[in-house]
Design an enzyme around this catalytic site. Structure first.
Site, PDB file in Angstrom:
ATOM      1  N   ASP A 105       6.211  -3.174   4.319  1.00 47.69           N
ATOM      2  CA  ASP A 105       5.780  -4.437   4.910  1.00 47.69           C
ATOM      3  C   ASP A 105       6.895  -5.476   4.857  1.00 47.69           C
ATOM      4  OD1 ASP A 105       5.385  -6.127   2.529  1.00 47.69           O
ATOM      5  OD2 ASP A 105       3.764  -4.738   2.061  1.00 47.69           O
TER       6      ASP A 105
HETATM    7  N1  URA Z   1       2.754  -0.869  -0.593  1.00 48.10           N
HETATM    8  C1  URA Z   1       2.851  -2.151  -0.217  1.00 48.10           C
HETATM    9  O1  URA Z   1       2.098  -3.008  -0.674  1.00 48.10           O
HETATM   10  N2  URA Z   1       3.777  -2.478   0.674  1.00 48.10           N
HETATM   11  C2  URA Z   1       4.630  -1.582   1.196  1.00 48.10           C
HETATM   12  O2  URA Z   1       5.469  -1.934   2.005  1.00 48.10           O
HETATM   13  C3  URA Z   1       4.513  -0.246   0.789  1.00 48.10           C
HETATM   14  C4  URA Z   1       3.552   0.086  -0.108  1.00 48.10           C
END
Ligand code: URA
Length: 238
Positions: A105
């Site tokens: 993310d």
């Molecule tokens: N978990 C998350 O919260 N974000 C990511 O990007 C990957 C795994």
């Protein structure tokens, strides 16, 4: 690509040994642009429509496989309709269009595999093959050991069952501490949601390993090609 003997093209496409390909040519099983060809003829694998028993013979392209150390603030996409910075900008130097395998993310950093090999990418992302992913989370809001135990005991997230995570405390001392969290599922923002469920505030989240690959000392925003050994072990993992 220039013209090559057809037996060479057929064997380079992984369809037969060169000798077996000669047999196929002698048997009249090969056409070029719709015309049956005989042993001894040549063609251009990129331009000509070469078929064996009516099925196109495609040259095996060599694919590109890299790992990127994604910085915070980049979107895991090839183009963003909101005009935000994307991981595609960071890997332009690879010279080919590379697709991210899974996603990190916006504010999560770390190891992101990118490739133009759709088959391997799909395998890696398929739930039945999902490989372990290790995250380093800098957090605050609870006592470290208790937070690790609570995260490890989580069996449900937003009303859906989750597989247990492996969690350990790697650094502690002040109000902030670091947890290493290993999951093999890939739900949207899973680690952040797990931390929220345990009452933790996440200050930094970095993926440090995926399957057999580790981020190592790769600087933020930089990428490197996977080594042959890394690629082989990644294939082995799925
Ligand atoms: N978990 C998350 O919260 N974000 C990511 O990007 C990957 C795994």
């Amino acid at each position: 690509m220039s013209e090559q003997r057809l037996q060479k093209i057929i064997s380079a496409a992984g369809l037969a040994s060169r000798r077996a390909a000669e047999g196929m040519l002698s048997a009249g099983r090969v056409t070029v642009n719709g015309v049956p060809v005989a042993l001894g003829q040549s063609a251009d694998a990129e331009k000509d429509d070469i078929r064996l028993d009516g099925v196109p013979v495609k040259p095996i392209r060599s694919h590109t496989y890299i790992m990127l150390n994604k910085p915070r603030g980049y979107v895991t996409t090839l183009s963003d309709e909101k005009g935000r910075r994307t991981v595609a900008e960071l890997v332009k130097g690879a010279g080919v269009r590379l697709y991210p395998v899974g996603r990190l993310d916006l504010n999560t950093e770390g190891l992101l595999i990118m490739t133009d090999d759709g088959e391997l990418a799909n395998c890696l992302m398929h739930p039945s093959h999902e490989v372990d992913k290790v995250y380093r989370a800098e957090v605050s809001g609870a006592e470290p050991k208790r937070a690790a135990a609570q995260l490890g005991a989580l069996r449900e997230l937003e009303g859906r069952a989750i597989a247990p995570a492996r969690v350990s405390v790697t650094e502690s001392g002040g109000a902030r501490f670091t947890l290493e969290i290993t999951i093999h599922e890939g739900r949207n923002r899973q680690v952040r949601k797990m931390c929220a469920a345990a009452g933790l505030k996440v200050h930094r989240l970095v993926r440090v390993a995926e399957g057999p690959l580790t981020l190592g000392a790769l600087p933020s925003g930089k990428w490197r090609a996977l080594t042959a050994a890394e690629l082989a072990s990644l294939r082995g993992a799925v």
